[in-house]
Design a protein around this motif. Structure first.
Motif, PDB file in Angstrom:
ATOM      1  N   UNK A 124      21.685  67.944  61.015  1.00  9.50           N
ATOM      2  CA  UNK A 124      21.443  69.218  61.101  1.00  9.50           C
ATOM      3  C   UNK A 124      20.663  70.369  59.973  1.00  9.50           C
ATOM      4  N   UNK A 125      19.968  71.115  59.899  1.00  7.47           N
ATOM      5  CA  UNK A 125      19.729  71.680  58.489  1.00  7.47           C
ATOM      6  C   UNK A 125      19.540  73.113  59.340  1.00  7.47           C
ATOM      7  N   UNK A 126      20.466  73.842  58.481  1.00  9.40           N
ATOM      8  CA  UNK A 126      20.201  75.719  58.310  1.00  9.40           C
ATOM      9  C   UNK A 126      18.830  75.577  57.236  1.00  9.40           C
ATOM     10  N   UNK A 127      18.571  76.576  57.225  1.00  6.50           N
ATOM     11  CA  UNK A 127      17.331  77.022  56.787  1.00  6.50           C
ATOM     12  C   UNK A 127      17.582  78.316  56.281  1.00  6.50           C
ATOM     13  N   UNK A 128      16.908  78.974  54.999  1.00  8.54           N
ATOM     14  CA  UNK A 128      17.093  80.081  54.468  1.00  8.54           C
ATOM     15  C   UNK A 128      16.331  80.931  54.898  1.00  8.54           C
ATOM     16  N   UNK A 129      16.395  82.425  53.780  1.00  5.86           N
ATOM     17  CA  UNK A 129      15.269  83.415  54.208  1.00  5.86           C
ATOM     18  C   UNK A 129      13.916  82.968  53.039  1.00  5.86           C
ATOM     19  N   UNK A 152      12.214  77.553  49.360  1.00  2.78           N
ATOM     20  CA  UNK A 152      13.656  78.013  49.458  1.00  2.78           C
ATOM     21  C   UNK A 152      14.642  77.001  49.663  1.00  2.78           C
ATOM     22  N   UNK A 153      15.354  76.991  50.128  1.00  6.27           N
ATOM     23  CA  UNK A 153      17.210  76.896  50.498  1.00  6.27           C
ATOM     24  C   UNK A 153      17.445  76.642  51.327  1.00  6.27           C
ATOM     25  N   UNK A 154      17.758  75.591  51.839  1.00  9.84           N
ATOM     26  CA  UNK A 154      18.929  74.743  53.529  1.00  9.84           C
ATOM     27  C   UNK A 154      19.883  74.428  52.746  1.00  9.84           C
ATOM     28  N   UNK A 155      20.765  74.033  54.050  1.00 13.40           N
ATOM     29  CA  UNK A 155      21.506  73.249  53.869  1.00 13.40           C
ATOM     30  C   UNK A 155      21.539  72.306  55.111  1.00 13.40           C
ATOM     31  N   UNK A 156      21.774  70.993  54.358  1.00 10.73           N
ATOM     32  CA  UNK A 156      21.915  69.646  55.580  1.00 10.73           C
ATOM     33  C   UNK A 156      23.115  69.117  55.355  1.00 10.73           C
ATOM     34  N   UNK A 179      25.082  59.695  54.248  1.00 11.77           N
ATOM     35  CA  UNK A 179      25.498  60.713  55.098  1.00 11.77           C
ATOM     36  C   UNK A 179      26.704  61.553  55.054  1.00 11.77           C
ATOM     37  N   UNK A 180      26.134  62.689  54.775  1.00 13.47           N
ATOM     38  CA  UNK A 180      26.782  63.794  53.576  1.00 13.47           C
ATOM     39  C   UNK A 180      26.686  65.138  54.013  1.00 13.47           C
ATOM     40  N   UNK A 181      27.176  66.230  53.477  1.00  6.24           N
ATOM     41  CA  UNK A 181      25.974  67.178  53.801  1.00  6.24           C
ATOM     42  C   UNK A 181      26.159  68.164  52.610  1.00  6.24           C
ATOM     43  N   UNK A 182      25.461  68.850  52.222  1.00  8.56           N
ATOM     44  CA  UNK A 182      25.028  69.909  50.905  1.00  8.56           C
ATOM     45  C   UNK A 182      23.567  70.621  50.902  1.00  8.56           C
ATOM     46  N   UNK A 183      23.515  70.794  49.819  1.00  8.11           N
ATOM     47  CA  UNK A 183      22.706  72.490  49.737  1.00  8.11           C
ATOM     48  C   UNK A 183      21.394  71.778  48.580  1.00  8.11           C
ATOM     49  N   UNK A 184      20.787  72.357  49.177  1.00  3.21           N
ATOM     50  CA  UNK A 184      19.724  72.558  48.157  1.00  3.21           C
ATOM     51  C   UNK A 184      19.212  73.926  48.201  1.00  3.21           C
ATOM     52  N   UNK A 185      18.351  74.333  46.962  1.00  2.34           N
ATOM     53  CA  UNK A 185      18.426  75.763  46.218  1.00  2.34           C
ATOM     54  C   UNK A 185      17.021  74.970  45.724  1.00  2.34           C
ATOM     55  N   UNK A 186      15.357  75.667  45.987  1.00  3.29           N
ATOM     56  CA  UNK A 186      14.570  75.338  45.835  1.00  3.29           C
ATOM     57  C   UNK A 186      12.856  76.754  45.568  1.00  3.29           C
ATOM     58  N   UNK A 187      13.752  77.687  45.350  1.00  7.63           N
ATOM     59  CA  UNK A 187      12.623  78.503  45.664  1.00  7.63           C
ATOM     60  C   UNK A 187      11.412  78.700  44.313  1.00  7.63           C
ATOM     61  N   UNK A 188      10.296  78.483  45.210  1.00 14.46           N
ATOM     62  CA  UNK A 188       9.276  78.273  43.776  1.00 14.46           C
ATOM     63  C   UNK A 188       9.342  80.073  42.664  1.00 14.46           C
ATOM     64  N   UNK A 189       9.307  80.753  42.595  1.00 16.59           N
ATOM     65  CA  UNK A 189      10.002  81.258  41.822  1.00 16.59           C
ATOM     66  C   UNK A 189      10.991  81.338  40.798  1.00 16.59           C
ATOM     67  N   UNK A 190      11.705  80.843  41.607  1.00 20.77           N
ATOM     68  CA  UNK A 190      12.775  80.491  40.276  1.00 20.77           C
ATOM     69  C   UNK A 190      12.463  79.358  39.251  1.00 20.77           C
ATOM     70  N   UNK A 191      13.044  79.547  37.841  1.00 18.41           N
ATOM     71  CA  UNK A 191      13.281  78.723  36.786  1.00 18.41           C
ATOM     72  C   UNK A 191      13.870  77.178  37.584  1.00 18.41           C
ATOM     73  N   UNK A 192      14.833  77.514  38.425  1.00 17.72           N
ATOM     74  CA  UNK A 192      15.684  76.602  38.429  1.00 17.72           C
ATOM     75  C   UNK A 192      16.126  75.853  39.354  1.00 17.72           C
ATOM     76  N   UNK A 196      23.638  71.222  45.577  1.00 18.65           N
ATOM     77  CA  UNK A 196      25.381  71.156  45.905  1.00 18.65           C
ATOM     78  C   UNK A 196      26.115  70.126  46.894  1.00 18.65           C
ATOM     79  N   UNK A 197      27.165  69.700  46.517  1.00 17.24           N
ATOM     80  CA  UNK A 197      27.136  68.726  47.447  1.00 17.24           C
ATOM     81  C   UNK A 197      28.877  69.235  48.158  1.00 17.24           C
ATOM     82  N   UNK A 198      28.559  69.732  49.239  1.00 17.02           N
ATOM     83  CA  UNK A 198      29.959  69.902  50.302  1.00 17.02           C
ATOM     84  C   UNK A 198      31.074  69.232  50.420  1.00 17.02           C
ATOM     85  N   UNK A 199      30.108  67.168  51.141  1.00 15.21           N
ATOM     86  CA  UNK A 199      31.158  66.123  51.101  1.00 15.21           C
ATOM     87  C   UNK A 199      30.171  65.096  51.309  1.00 15.21           C
TER      88      UNK A 199
END
Length: 316
Positions: A124-129, A152-156, A179-192, A196-199
């Motif tokens: 499952x993927x949640x896709x942020x704005x 952008x950002x997505x949670x997997x 097999x895990x759940x984690x968040x990736x944030x990679x907006x092109x406008x940001x410097x970083x 982040x790992x949840x499980x």
């Protein structure tokens, strides 16, 4: 470059056995003529000969200036003949490369949108704005389950399958899991870029090396400019909060704050206060908040004021 050498170059190109510089030389000739080249008109053929001649002339190096023109003329004429013989093969090679390009399903979100997606493998993927991902249309048959987070950002939440590693690929970093759940944030406008790992457990690489192996409640912050990273303790549970309409900013820069505001409301956040560039923001904004309510929360952090002007909010 004499005709026999040029012929060898073309042969090696067709076999994909050339250096980058040699490939560039041949590709320059090809890229000058996009479109259908399988059936050249007389006019196009004349143009092609002229273009090839120009490139060949520029590549030939003879020791004597006195005889340079005669040698160029002879070599270039022979080279044109060689290249025209090979040109059909080149065009077919390019056409085959084009036809073999992988097809993707592209999913994008707009301002204020959060989408939940179910992948063919059960993940499952949640896709942020204001985000965009690509998934191969042949995803189910791939050895590696590659997902491209182009913006952008997505949670997997990844379905475990040791035989088929799951990779989230952004412009700068790749996150690999089983097999895990984690968040990736990679907006092109940001410097970083952050992961982040949840499980579970993930491995994060940039284009050169392995950066870290993250466990639950660990987070890596990767500097796109410096290609450096730091690992910190993070609340893995909160990394998913935005999927429920809660944007949580922790030690966020004004640039990150403005991007979050733009994603939520489609409104540009600017500042007339020079100190805002040095401020860090710890704030939670709910998607149920209006623009004015959100701004009152933001301004309360550093005792600022704000004013709305059309599609812009200005902090003072």
């Amino acid at each position: 470059m004499k005709p026999p050498q040029l012929k060898k170059l073309i042969d090696r190109y067709l076999k994909n056995n050339v250096t980058d510089k040699e490939r560039q030389l041949v590709d320059e000739w090809y890229q000058s003529y996009e479109g259908d080249k399988n059936a050249l008109s007389a006019e196009k053929e004349a143009r092609l000969k002229k273009e090839i001649y120009r490139h060949v002339k520029g590549q030939i190096d003879t020791p004597s200036a006195k005889i340079r023109w005669l040698n160029i003329t002879r070599y270039a004429a022979a080279a044109v003949t060689i290249l025209l013989i090979s040109v059909g093969l080149l065009f077919r090679k390019k056409a085959a490369e084009h036809s073999n390009k992988e097809a993707y399903t592209i999913i994008k979100t707009g301002t204020g949108q959060v989408r939940k997606l179910q992948l063919p493998d059960g993940s499952t993927v949640w896709l942020n704005a204001m985000s965009s991902i690509r998934v191969s249309e042949d995803f189910e048959n791939k050895t590696f389950r590659n997902i491209y987070l182009d913006e952008g950002e997505a949670f997997f939440e990844v379905k475990k399958n040791p035989a088929r590693p799951f990779l989230v690929i952004t412009r700068n970093i790749t996150t690999r899991v089983l097999g895990t759940s984690f968040n990736v944030k990679a907006y092109n406008k940001l410097n970083n870029a952050t992961v982040t790992v949840r499980t579970g457990r993930v491995q994060v690489n940039d284009k050169q090396r392995q950066l870290a192996v993250l466990l639950p409640d660990q987070k890596i912050i990767y500097s796109i400019k410096d290609h450096t990273s730091i690992m910190v303790t993070g609340d893995g549970g909160k990394s998913k909060a935005w999927t429920d309409g809660q944007t949580i900013l922790n030690q966020a820069s004004f640039k990150e704050l403005a991007l979050a505001f733009k994603s939520l409301y489609g409104v540009q956040l600017t500042s007339k206060n020079k100190l805002t560039t040095s401020y860090k923001y710890n704030v939670t904004i709910s998607s149920s908040h209006t623009v004015d309510q959100a701004m009152k929360i933001i301004c309360s952090v550093h005792q600022n004021t704000f004013r709305r002007k059309n599609n812009e909010v200005i902090i003072y």
